[in-house]
Motif scaffolding. Sequence first.
Motif, PDB file in Angstrom:
ATOM      1  N   SER A  35      99.461  58.738  55.631  1.00  0.00           N
ATOM      2  CA  SER A  35     100.181  57.509  55.988  1.00  0.00           C
ATOM      3  C   SER A  35      99.215  56.342  56.180  1.00  0.00           C
ATOM      4  CB  SER A  35     100.959  57.714  57.297  1.00  0.00           C
ATOM      5  OG  SER A  35     101.851  58.798  57.209  1.00  0.00           O
ATOM      6  N   ALA A  36      99.700  55.150  55.894  1.00  0.00           N
ATOM      7  CA  ALA A  36      98.944  53.944  56.235  1.00  0.00           C
ATOM      8  C   ALA A  36      99.080  53.725  57.736  1.00  0.00           C
ATOM      9  CB  ALA A  36      99.484  52.744  55.468  1.00  0.00           C
ATOM     10  N   VAL A  37      97.956  53.693  58.425  1.00  0.00           N
ATOM     11  CA  VAL A  37      97.970  53.680  59.888  1.00  0.00           C
ATOM     12  C   VAL A  37      97.066  52.579  60.431  1.00  0.00           C
ATOM     13  CG1 VAL A  37      97.147  54.951  61.920  1.00  0.00           C
ATOM     14  CG2 VAL A  37      98.597  56.087  60.242  1.00  0.00           C
ATOM     15  N   THR A  38      97.554  51.898  61.447  1.00  0.00           N
ATOM     16  CA  THR A  38      96.714  51.031  62.263  1.00  0.00           C
ATOM     17  C   THR A  38      96.405  51.798  63.541  1.00  0.00           C
ATOM     18  OG1 THR A  38      97.688  48.997  61.395  1.00  0.00           O
ATOM     19  CG2 THR A  38      96.516  48.847  63.482  1.00  0.00           C
ATOM     20  N   SER A  39      95.120  52.021  63.794  1.00  0.00           N
ATOM     21  CA  SER A  39      94.672  52.761  64.968  1.00  0.00           C
ATOM     22  C   SER A  39      94.106  51.781  65.983  1.00  0.00           C
ATOM     23  CB  SER A  39      93.598  53.785  64.566  1.00  0.00           C
ATOM     24  OG  SER A  39      93.056  54.429  65.703  1.00  0.00           O
ATOM     25  N   TYR A  40      94.637  51.803  67.199  1.00  0.00           N
ATOM     26  CA  TYR A  40      94.236  50.862  68.241  1.00  0.00           C
ATOM     27  C   TYR A  40      93.175  51.510  69.131  1.00  0.00           C
ATOM     28  CZ  TYR A  40      98.290  48.282  66.646  1.00  0.00           C
ATOM     29  OH  TYR A  40      99.191  47.599  65.855  1.00  0.00           O
ATOM     30  N   VAL A  41      92.021  50.852  69.249  1.00  0.00           N
ATOM     31  CA  VAL A  41      90.862  51.420  69.931  1.00  0.00           C
ATOM     32  C   VAL A  41      90.485  50.541  71.130  1.00  0.00           C
ATOM     33  CG1 VAL A  41      88.474  52.216  69.650  1.00  0.00           C
ATOM     34  CG2 VAL A  41      90.063  52.310  67.701  1.00  0.00           C
TER      35      VAL A  41
END
Length: 258
Positions: free
Chosen positions: A100-106
């Motif tokens: 999946s296309a994912v935005t990961s928040y860090v």
Amino acid sequence: MRHILCVSGGKDSAALAIYMRDKVPGMEYVFCDTEKELPETYEYLARLEGILGKTIVTLKDGRGFDHWLEIFRGYLPSSRMRWCTRHLKLHPFERYVGDSAVTSYVGIRADEDREGYISTKPNIKALFPFKEDGLGYPDIVRILEESGIGMPQYRTWRSRSGCFFCFFQQKIEWVGLLEHHPHLFELASQYEKYDESSGRRFTWCDNESLEELSRPERVATIKTEHARRMERNLVAHITLAEILEDDSWERPCLVCTL
């Protein structure tokens, strides 16, 4: 596009989860569980779920630390060979993400001089909201206090989340584990081995075993050295956690400790 925030049981990822709670509809919260975490970590995550009003999905490797320790022939993880992070944290997260296309928040803060990532997969894009919005340590404390969750309980004696036997712990933190969770300290010591054929010792600390560290005279020395260090840093650093965070030692793994 999926939006995923990986929490570790640490203050920064908890604060970020609360900070982003009403900003991103459909945010997924996940926790990569090594099953070797501190009891305080699980308690903190349960409280965080209540504040978020949403389930934190628990991800597990399925085989566990002991399996991988056998695969690596008893070679304990270290800063030079972080196989625990790779197999127990990163791989479960990447399996959950899939293609999946994912935005990961860090949760790296604006006052931290470090780069970071959760994964290098090309379909995962990392965002750093605290850096982008200029939020530093005082802001994280404020977010946690205003939400009612406060700091993790282990912060009175340990600086970060992660496995109870994490090799990034300093000596004073090992003493903290000995005093707060003696049974976990004993379990950690059981992983240490001596190879008679090669004369090599496999220990969590570079220059001593936990059995040696736990001797009363050694504990007293560690506490004395720590007290002196606290005095030297009294003006700039108020708590044990802040002193340990500000160290120039090698940085621990983000996915374990943020």
